[in-house]
Design an enzyme around this catalytic site. Structure first.
Site, PDB file in Angstrom:
ATOM      1  N   ASN A 127      89.184   0.171  14.594  1.00  0.00           N
ATOM      2  CA  ASN A 127      89.754   0.172  15.275  1.00  0.00           C
ATOM      3  C   ASN A 127      90.762   1.433  15.374  1.00  0.00           C
ATOM      4  OD1 ASN A 127      89.875  -2.362  15.455  1.00  0.00           O
ATOM      5  ND2 ASN A 127      90.658  -2.467  13.150  1.00  0.00           N
TER       6      ASN A 127
ATOM      7  N   ARG B 273      93.468   2.433  17.021  1.00  0.00           N
ATOM      8  CA  ARG B 273      94.691   2.126  17.563  1.00  0.00           C
ATOM      9  C   ARG B 273      95.356   2.249  16.202  1.00  0.00           C
ATOM     10  NH1 ARG B 273      94.487  -3.318  15.579  1.00  0.00           N
ATOM     11  NH2 ARG B 273      92.508  -4.243  15.758  1.00  0.00           N
TER      12      ARG B 273
ATOM     13  N   LYS C  69      93.555 -10.302   8.114  1.00  0.00           N
ATOM     14  CA  LYS C  69      94.094 -10.176   6.985  1.00  0.00           C
ATOM     15  C   LYS C  69      95.313 -11.135   7.105  1.00  0.00           C
ATOM     16  CE  LYS C  69      91.820  -5.893   8.477  1.00  0.00           C
ATOM     17  NZ  LYS C  69      92.492  -5.049   9.056  1.00  0.00           N
TER      18      LYS C  69
END
Ligand code: ADP
Length: 450
Positions: free
Chosen positions: A289, A291, A237
């Site tokens: 994800n 986290r 990203k």
């Protein structure tokens, strides 16, 4: 609440977590490699412990050294940040085995979502829509050919243990399948020590849209809306927006309901992000994800919430204290990831920062551990700053980001600020018309011109 938190990370995210701890009145322990002795996250911590030499495997991935640092300093919780040990289930287990709290989900959920095949199977059972593909791991080339024929070319071969865009190869036709199969497996074996792969339909013009979720240990699950992370280079990203220019509030609500119901059933806890590809009005789950994400600040800006503070609170057993209907989305936020890289060739540019000036003013936030005179070491990720803006509308946010980028000065090393300047001026970007393939073409066109 915790008495002391060890932050098992470096750079801007270590600082970000320290800030939340300080506001909660919780002292922090920084850990650092010898290369980071002068780093800002060390300077600002209440205590710091050197955990090894520069190479990450000897320091920020050195579990024994990190657990020793927690023990000798009397920390009672560990925040892993992102990257490094943040999605390492064995580490989460060991932290808990030492009587400390891991600020994140359970080791079982980390390991389930770390195996992308297990993650897809679980989400499928929970009613979350998936990208069409193989039913689990694909054992051999013959099976791969059958799966590809069934779902139709082009197909994407992906590593079960994947991350960072590695172990991913496209096959456009049956003739190209064998080569892609071989390359994906070899890359997966080299990067993850695990060459299990699976197959997905390769989508030709999707957007990457992800949903931020948070769960406490009392059965409450909420979402904080979506982020559009379609602007990627090499599956990494580059610039993110909240909300997505492609989504209506009703679509967000519907996706949010599906996802929060699924995670409640799963018994998930703490923060997480579900990543989807979105094309032709359809969402398809690709991975979760377990986290905090790099791009979490844009969600914080539109929701007016401190996600790290929330992670710490729920890890300490506190209830959320609010419901989905209490979460309001206000305005638009954009984040530019600024890397120590040449803006044209993307070669890393570590070195000494001789002068540093961060932009400011209304609606501007800079998450960075840089300072004038600091050294950007060559050993770690090249992201050196996140520039985040918030404004009432998307067009105002773009104007604000343009002026903030122009104010930002990092002297002594090259950065990707000029790339952001170009993206922010591109008519497609301004119109919100881009897919996950747009930036690669944009970068290639610029290279051809210059
Ligand atoms: P990683 O964990 O390596 O980052 P992901 O599964 O999250 O892998 O995919 C990373 C990026 O790769 C996505 O954001 C998207 O740009 C691209 N991608 C993944 N799956 C597909 C697919 N089926 N079709 C097209 N692009 C894909």
């Amino acid at each position: 609440m915790f008495n002391k938190i060890l932050i098992a990370n470096r750079g801007e995210i270590a600082l970000r977590i320290q800030r939340a701890c300080r506001e909660l009145g919780i002292p922090t322990v920084a850990v650092h490699s010898t290369a980071d002795a002068e780093a800002m996250h060390v300077r600002l911590a209440d205590e710091s412990v050197c955990i090894g030499p520069p190479a990450a495997r000897d320091s920020y991935l050195n579990v024994a050294a990190i657990l020793s640092a927690a023990t000798i300093t009397g920390a009672d919780a560990v925040h892993p940040g992102y990257g490094f040990l943040s999605e390492n289930a064995a580490f989460a287990d060991m932290v808990e085995a030492h009587g400390l709290t891991f600020i994140g989900p359970t080791a079982a959920h980390i390991s389930m979502m770390g195996d992308k095949i297990a993650a897809k199977t679980a989400m499928d059972e929970l009613g979350v829509p998936l990208v069409p593909g193989s039913d689990g791991a694909v054992p051999d080339l013959d099976t791969a050919a059958k799966v590809a024929d069934r779902i139709g070319y082009p197909v994407l071969i992906k590593a079960a243990a994947g991350g960072g865009g590695r172990g991913m190869k496209v096959a456009g036709s049956p003739e190209a399948l064998e080569e892609a199969w071989r390359l994906a497996r070899a890359e997966a074996r080299a990067a993850f020590g695990n060459d299990a792969v699976y197959i997905e339909k390769y989508l030709d013009r999707p957007r990457h849209i992800e949903l931020q979720v948070l769960a406490d240990t009392h059965g409450n699950v909420v979402h904080f809306g979506e982020r559009d992370c379609s602007l990627q280079r090499r599956h990494q990203k580059v610039l993110e927006e909240a909300g997505s220019p492609a989504l209506t509030p009703a679509q967000r609500d519907a996706l949010g309901q599906t996802v929060t119901a699924a995670l409640a059933k799963l018994g998930y806890r703490n923060a997480g992000t579900l990543e989807f590809l979105y094309q032709d009005g359809q969402f398809a789950f690709i991975e979760m994800n377990t986290r905090l994400q790099v791009e979490h600040p844009i969600t914080e800006m539109v929701c007016g919430i401190d996600l790290v503070r929330e992670q710490i609170r729920v890890a300490a057993g506190q209830a959320l204290g609010y419901a989905q209907k209490d979460i309001r989305f206000s305005g638009h936020a954009i984040e530019c990831r600024i890397n120590a890289e040449d803006p044209d060739t993307f070669t890393p540019t570590p070195g000494r920062v001789s002068a540093f000036h961060a932009p400011g003013g209304l609606g501007v936030r800079v998450d960075s551990a840089l300072y004038a005179g600091c050294l950007v070491p060559p050993y770690y990720d090249s992201m050196i700053a996140k520039l985040i803006v918030h404004a009432p509308t998307r067009i105002e946010a773009i104007a604000r980001m343009r002026r903030a980028v122009a104010e930002f000065a990092v002297v002594g090393i090259s950065t990707t600020l000029p790339l952001h300047e170009r993206i922010l001026a591109a008519p497609d970007f301004v119109a919100g018309e881009y897919t996950i393939h747009w930036l690669e073409r944009f970068v290639a066109a610029h290279r051809a011109e210059s």
